[in-house]
Design a protein around this motif. Structure first.
Motif, short mmCIF file in Angstrom:
data_model
loop_
_atom_site.label_atom_id
_atom_site.label_comp_id
_atom_site.label_asym_id
_atom_site.label_seq_id
_atom_site.Cartn_x
_atom_site.Cartn_y
_atom_site.Cartn_z
N SER A 281 2.96 -2.52 -9.47
CA SER A 281 4.36 -2.91 -9.54
C SER A 281 4.91 -1.78 -8.69
O SER A 281 4.61 -0.66 -8.50
CB SER A 281 4.71 -2.56 -10.99
N PHE A 282 5.81 -2.39 -7.76
CA PHE A 282 6.17 -1.77 -6.60
C PHE A 282 7.65 -0.57 -6.86
O PHE A 282 8.18 -0.09 -6.07
CB PHE A 282 6.43 -2.35 -5.41
N SER A 283 8.05 -0.59 -8.03
CA SER A 283 9.12 0.33 -8.47
C SER A 283 8.39 1.77 -8.29
O SER A 283 7.46 2.13 -8.85
CB SER A 283 9.71 0.00 -9.93
N VAL A 284 9.34 2.76 -7.96
CA VAL A 284 8.84 4.04 -7.85
C VAL A 284 9.27 4.89 -9.13
O VAL A 284 8.96 5.79 -9.27
CB VAL A 284 9.84 4.89 -6.60
N ASN A 285 10.26 4.19 -9.76
CA ASN A 285 10.91 4.65 -11.03
C ASN A 285 10.06 4.38 -12.33
O ASN A 285 10.01 3.37 -12.90
CB ASN A 285 12.07 4.60 -11.38
N ARG B 121 0.85 -1.11 0.03
CA ARG B 121 0.06 -0.07 -0.06
C ARG B 121 0.71 1.33 0.06
O ARG B 121 0.60 2.10 -0.84
CB ARG B 121 -0.90 0.06 1.24
N ILE B 122 1.82 1.15 0.83
CA ILE B 122 2.83 2.48 0.85
C ILE B 122 3.43 2.82 -0.41
O ILE B 122 3.47 3.88 -0.85
CB ILE B 122 3.65 2.50 2.10
N GLU B 123 3.78 1.72 -1.11
CA GLU B 123 4.68 1.82 -2.50
C GLU B 123 3.31 2.44 -3.54
O GLU B 123 3.83 3.40 -4.45
CB GLU B 123 5.06 0.38 -3.07
N THR B 124 2.23 2.01 -3.32
CA THR B 124 1.23 2.25 -4.54
C THR B 124 0.86 3.83 -3.98
O THR B 124 0.63 4.75 -4.96
CB THR B 124 -0.10 1.52 -4.03
#
Length: 297
Positions: free
Chosen positions: A279-283, A229-232
């Motif tokens: 997908s949990f990538s921030v980039n 959830r935090i990543e999203t």
């Protein structure tokens, strides 16, 4: 933590810092970066990773670590100079009795963070000018950014967070946050592995029930109960849809006329949406050819 996991953690944090620097063009050739070092885990990690990246960066830049000694009782004045001299890095210690000012102005039991941060910010801006710094690097991370977003939503009525890069209020200094993509829990593990000589803040660290602490506990609870959830939520700060919010300064709602094309899907936003596993990538650009700032495994 075994050596293999330590190396993975270092590479992950280093890669995330490199991605943030590249995505927001934080560091350019010839920059003199003033790294604000408080003695906490975040700023130690920031300095450590910037030193590491400097060895292989595609541009030449200079680092100078700066600490503000606020004259808090019991502050160990020798810790940071000793550590920085061992690193062999250029550094500068600024001594200002902001502690005395805060204690004089703020009644006992009241939150000191606001005044303390304003005083500290002014002193650091002045120091950056004196040192000829072109950028000021702060140790705020991904969790700080999300906490600020919710603080502004819950208490300030604004959709506003901490940008990874901004111009300060006087237009004199560019502030960068290279840890913007890094998780606080990764930073905490890294600080433990590296055995940084942490200096606690005795001025405000013991104050209970701070609004930010309430938000932090809420996010930590969500992170435990709802993995991902935090990543999203952080990805949401990079995917703003102004036409589907309510700010008529940001989007021209009054100008919508019959016959205009649909914007961002029009009213399908009101349909029952199907959400895929994120997908949990921030980039967002990570699948493109990596530029030199971004470390490739």
């Amino acid at each position: 933590m075994n050596l293999y996991n330590q190396n993975k953690l270092h590479k992950r944090l280093r890669r995330q810092v490199g991605e943030a620097i590249a995505d927001f063009n934080m560091i350019e050739h010839g920059d003199r970066i003033m790294v604000c070092l408080s003695g906490g885990k975040d700023s130690y990690t920031l300095l450590d990773l910037l030193i590491s990246l400097k060895l292989s960066a595609p541009v030449d830049f200079e680092l100078i670590a700066v600490n503000l000694d606020q004259k808090q009782p019991g502050f160990p004045e020798d810790v940071l100079p000793t550590y920085l001299e061992q690193l062999g890095i250029n550094y500068h210690i600024v001594q200002e009795n902001t502690y005395g000012i805060v204690k004089e102005k703020i009644p006992e039991g009241k939150t000191t963070c606001s005044l303390c941060s304003r005083l500290r910010r002014g002193i650091l801006y002045r120091t950056a000018t004196e040192l000829g710094a072109t950028k000021i690097a702060l140790g705020h991370h991904r969790d700080d950014i999300l906490e600020t977003l919710f603080l502004n939503m819950f208490y300030g009525g604004k959709m506003k967070a901490m940008p990874p890069k901004l111009m300060n209020d006087t237009g004199e200094h560019i502030i960068i946050r290279p840890l913007a993509y890094c998780k606080e829990k990764d930073i905490a593990k890294y600080a433990e592995v590296k055995q940084f000589p942490i200096i606690p803040c005795n001025l405000c660290g013991s104050q209970p029930n701070l609004q930010r602490q309430v938000i932090k506990e809420m996010l930590n609870d969500w992170d435990k109960r709802f993995p991902g959830r935090i990543e999203t939520m952080f990805r949401a700060t990079q995917n703003i849809v102004p036409s589907h919010l309510c700010d008529n300064q940001l989007f021209d709602f009054q100008g919508i006329q019959h016959g205009d094309p649909a914007i961002n899907g029009g009213d399908i936003a009101f349909d029952k949406e199907q959400f895929n596993q994120p997908s949990f990538s921030v980039n967002k650009a990570q699948d493109l050819e990596p530029i030199l700032w971004k470390e490739v495994d």
